[in-house]
Every structure is written in structure tokens, then in C-alpha cells.
Motif scaffolding. Structure first.
Motif, PDB file in Angstrom:
ATOM      1  N   GLU A   1       0.827  -1.203   0.000  1.00 57.45           N
ATOM      2  CA  GLU A   1       0.000   0.000   0.000  1.00 57.45           C
ATOM      3  C   GLU A   1       0.868   1.262   0.000  1.00 57.45           C
ATOM      4  N   MET A   2       1.917   1.254   0.798  1.00 61.61           N
ATOM      5  CA  MET A   2       2.799   2.416   0.842  1.00 61.61           C
ATOM      6  C   MET A   2       3.451   2.674  -0.508  1.00 61.61           C
ATOM      7  N   CYS A   3       3.952   1.596  -1.127  1.00 62.83           N
ATOM      8  CA  CYS A   3       4.675   1.744  -2.391  1.00 62.83           C
ATOM      9  C   CYS A   3       3.752   2.096  -3.554  1.00 62.83           C
ATOM     10  N   LEU A   4       2.553   1.511  -3.568  1.00 62.41           N
ATOM     11  CA  LEU A   4       1.656   1.704  -4.703  1.00 62.41           C
ATOM     12  C   LEU A   4       0.891   3.018  -4.647  1.00 62.41           C
ATOM     13  N   THR A   5       0.638   3.520  -3.447  1.00 64.02           N
ATOM     14  CA  THR A   5      -0.115   4.772  -3.336  1.00 64.02           C
ATOM     15  C   THR A   5       0.774   5.982  -3.110  1.00 64.02           C
ATOM     16  N   GLY A   6       1.943   5.773  -2.528  1.00 64.05           N
ATOM     17  CA  GLY A   6       2.807   6.892  -2.206  1.00 64.05           C
ATOM     18  C   GLY A   6       2.292   7.756  -1.072  1.00 64.05           C
ATOM     19  N   GLU A   7       1.252   7.295  -0.382  1.00 66.56           N
ATOM     20  CA  GLU A   7       0.672   8.091   0.700  1.00 66.56           C
ATOM     21  C   GLU A   7       1.471   7.905   1.993  1.00 66.56           C
ATOM     22  N   THR A   8       1.449   8.934   2.825  1.00 65.15           N
ATOM     23  CA  THR A   8       2.198   8.902   4.069  1.00 65.15           C
ATOM     24  C   THR A   8       1.296   8.559   5.243  1.00 65.15           C
ATOM     25  N   MET A   9       1.923   8.274   6.368  1.00 64.90           N
ATOM     26  CA  MET A   9       1.222   8.089   7.636  1.00 64.90           C
ATOM     27  C   MET A   9       2.013   8.827   8.696  1.00 64.90           C
ATOM     28  N   THR A  10       1.390   9.085   9.827  1.00 68.37           N
ATOM     29  CA  THR A  10       2.128   9.699  10.926  1.00 68.37           C
ATOM     30  C   THR A  10       2.947   8.630  11.643  1.00 68.37           C
ATOM     31  N   ALA A  11       3.958   9.079  12.359  1.00 66.56           N
ATOM     32  CA  ALA A  11       4.754   8.132  13.140  1.00 66.56           C
ATOM     33  C   ALA A  11       3.908   7.461  14.208  1.00 66.56           C
ATOM     34  N   GLY A  12       2.895   8.178  14.700  1.00 67.40           N
ATOM     35  CA  GLY A  12       1.983   7.546  15.652  1.00 67.40           C
ATOM     36  C   GLY A  12       1.283   6.354  15.042  1.00 67.40           C
ATOM     37  N   GLU A  13       0.818   6.509  13.799  1.00 65.53           N
ATOM     38  CA  GLU A  13       0.189   5.385  13.096  1.00 65.53           C
ATOM     39  C   GLU A  13       1.223   4.299  12.789  1.00 65.53           C
ATOM     40  N   ALA A  14       2.436   4.724  12.437  1.00 64.51           N
ATOM     41  CA  ALA A  14       3.493   3.755  12.128  1.00 64.51           C
ATOM     42  C   ALA A  14       3.860   2.931  13.355  1.00 64.51           C
ATOM     43  N   ALA A  15       3.834   3.546  14.530  1.00 63.54           N
ATOM     44  CA  ALA A  15       4.154   2.815  15.753  1.00 63.54           C
ATOM     45  C   ALA A  15       3.134   1.719  16.032  1.00 63.54           C
ATOM     46  N   GLN A  16       1.877   1.965  15.673  1.00 61.53           N
ATOM     47  CA  GLN A  16       0.845   0.949  15.874  1.00 61.53           C
ATOM     48  C   GLN A  16       1.120  -0.291  15.036  1.00 61.53           C
ATOM     49  N   GLN A  17       1.815  -0.114  13.916  1.00 60.23           N
ATOM     50  CA  GLN A  17       2.171  -1.244  13.058  1.00 60.23           C
ATOM     51  C   GLN A  17       3.607  -1.697  13.279  1.00 60.23           C
ATOM     52  N   ARG A  18       4.267  -1.134  14.292  1.00 58.49           N
ATOM     53  CA  ARG A  18       5.638  -1.489  14.673  1.00 58.49           C
ATOM     54  C   ARG A  18       6.653  -1.134  13.593  1.00 58.49           C
ATOM     55  N   LEU A  19       6.364  -0.123  12.782  1.00 61.04           N
ATOM     56  CA  LEU A  19       7.341   0.361  11.811  1.00 61.04           C
ATOM     57  C   LEU A  19       8.394   1.211  12.501  1.00 61.04           C
ATOM     58  N   VAL A  20       8.021   1.814  13.634  1.00 59.26           N
ATOM     59  CA  VAL A  20       8.971   2.428  14.559  1.00 59.26           C
ATOM     60  C   VAL A  20       8.660   1.860  15.935  1.00 59.26           C
ATOM     61  N   ASN A  21       9.636   1.922  16.829  1.00 59.85           N
ATOM     62  CA  ASN A  21       9.425   1.315  18.147  1.00 59.85           C
ATOM     63  C   ASN A  21       8.512   2.158  19.023  1.00 59.85           C
ATOM     64  N   TYR A  22       8.751   3.486  19.000  1.00 61.79           N
ATOM     65  CA  TYR A  22       7.971   4.371  19.859  1.00 61.79           C
ATOM     66  C   TYR A  22       7.705   5.683  19.126  1.00 61.79           C
ATOM     67  N   ALA A  23       6.523   6.238  19.339  1.00 53.65           N
ATOM     68  CA  ALA A  23       6.167   7.558  18.826  1.00 53.65           C
ATOM     69  C   ALA A  23       5.599   8.361  19.984  1.00 53.65           C
TER      70      ALA A  23
END
Length: 260
Positions: A160-182
């Protein structure tokens, strides 16, 4: 020291700061070389137990590659048959680093900037920082960072990230464990210090050998990885840190690591 990359050390932590806030800390060859030089300094200093990678200012961690149009309208020149491109060299250098690398995501991490976040071992981010791979919006795909994204991002999210090019907040990324903490921006450094302390209080020898082993195992099939793991575990038990760790456990005291 190159002024587009600041390298500082405080106690056992070496911090590498991309210092191009006027260009949203965009990545170019000079920046890549500066980051690699910081890693070299960190590994050459036996007192350093962790590396922090961040950007200057509060707007961007790294907005990706510094795209400048060539005369023919192309954004950059890259040779398909040359594996020595500075981005590839930088990611190889980060991969080879035996010290833990923690991303302090002080602002937006986009395209190659998100690749840098994924290249680090851990990440703490401002919760409102934007994260994403926006390359499809300019007609390309995040090719150079895909190997890193594939390690961190679940497949459906990655697509989804690659095909749409849309961003998310780090808070949303933390929920998916893309970052450890936001966390809120005002709490970023406190959370970073908390995480760094948890890492640097552990055996530097165990971490160095563990990171080396993990990098190797990622390239192996299951049986080869198990065989390699047994070999490395046998070697790790012979280190001074392992002996100290087991002795301290038996004596119910905190271990005193020598890094040997």
C-alpha cells in the motif's frame, strides 16, 4: 568533520546528525559519506556502545534523496551495472555496523529517509512526523530501499505504501511497529534516552556478536541459520562478558561489562 554531518559523542553514545535543515536534511553523496565516517569513528572507539542517527532542526529527519534535475530532465544519474552507488554503499555500511543504531526521528522521514529509519536497529519518533515512500508520485519506485523496507514493513502495508505513495504519521506507524515508539515532540529526547540506557547497560560484546550473527542469518536458509547459531553461541559463551554475566547472575548482582 564535514559541516553537513555533525558527529558528537557524549559518554558511551555517538550521535550522527544530518545537518542540512534548509534542504530538509536530504541525502546526497556528501551526507552518505559523513554518516559512514561517523560509524567508522564509533566502531573505532571502544567506549562507544550505541549510535544515534538524527536530523537537524524539528521539520525533517531526512526527506529522502536530494533530487536535482539533469539537463535532460532526469532527476539523477545512476548506472545499472555499478554496485558502488553511494546509497548502496551507505546501506551496506550501516548493515555491517556491529553497534546498535537508533534513529531519532525528529521530523518527516520520507522516501530514502524512511529507508534510513528502516536501516537502523531501533527508532523513536515524534508522533506527528510523516513517514512514507512517495517515489511513485514522481514516476519511480523505492527500489534502493526495498531490501530494508521488506525487513521492517509487513507485506500488505508495504504494498500500500509503495503503490499509493501516501504517508502516515509516526503515531500510526508505531501501531504497526514500523517504529518502536512515537511520542510528542517534547518527550522525544527523554524517550530516546530511556531506550539508549536500556541498550547501553547490556553486554557490548553480546550485542556486537549478536548483530553480526543476525546479519548473516538473514542471508541463510533455516538449516544453515541453525548451524551457524550453534557455532556462534558456543563462541559467545567463551567471552569475558558472558562469563561475567553468568557469574553476576549467580551472585545476584549487576554485571560489570568489559566489552571483551
Amino acid at each position: 568533520m564535514n559541516d553537513v554531518v555533525r558527529i558528537t559523542r557524549e559518554s558511551s553514545v555517538l550521535t550522527i546528525t544530518i545537518n542540512r535543515p534548509e534542504r530538509r536534511n536530504a541525502l546526497n553523496e556528501t551526507v552518505a559519506q559523513g554518516i559512514a565516517r561517523g560509524l567508522d569513528e564509533a566502531e573505532a572507539d571502544r567506549q562507544v556502545r550505541a549510535v544515534v542517527l538524527t536530523g537537524a532542526g524539528d521539520k525533517a529527519f531526512c526527506a529522502g534523496g536530494d533530487l536535482q534535475l539533469n539537463a535532460d530532465g532526469t532527476p539523477f544519474t545512476i548506472a545499472a551495472d555499478d554496485p558502488r552507488h553511494y546509497v548502496a554503499q551507505l546501506f551496506r555500511r550501516i548493515q555491517a555496523c556491529r553497534l546498535p543504531i537508533i534513529a531519532r526521528v525528529n521530523g518527516h522521514a520520507l522516501a530514502g529517509g524512511f529507508g534510513l529509519v528502516c536501516a537502523c536497529d531501533l527508532a523513536v519518533a515524534c508522533e506527528d512526523a510523516l513517514i512514507g515512500v512517495t517515489e511513485v508520485k514522481v514516476g519511480i519506485f523505492p527500489m534502493m530501499i526495498l531490501p530494508l523496507l521488506m525487513r521492517v514493513v509487513p507485506d500488505r502495508t508495504l504494498m500500500e505504501m509503495c503503490l499509493t505513495g501516501e504517508t502516515m504519521t509516526a503515531g500510526e506507524a508505531a501501531q504497526q511497529r514500523l517504529v518502536n515508539y512515537a511520542v510528542p515532540a517534547s518527550e522525544l529526547d527523554a524517550k530516546l534516552d530511556w531506550l539508549v540506557a536500556r541498550v547501553t547497560s547490556k553486554s557490548p560484546t553480546g550485542i556486537r556478536l549478536g548483530k553480526q550473527s543476525l546479519a548473516k542469518m538473514r542471508e541463510m536458509n533455516f538449516d544453515h541459520a541453525l548451524e551457524y547459531a550453534q557455532f556462534m553461541l558456543a563462541n559467545m559463551t567463551r567471552t569475558m562478558d558472558a562469563r561475567e554475566g553468568f557469574t553476576a547472575f549467580a551472585e545476584k548482582r549487576a554485571p560489570v561489562w568489559t566489552g571483551e
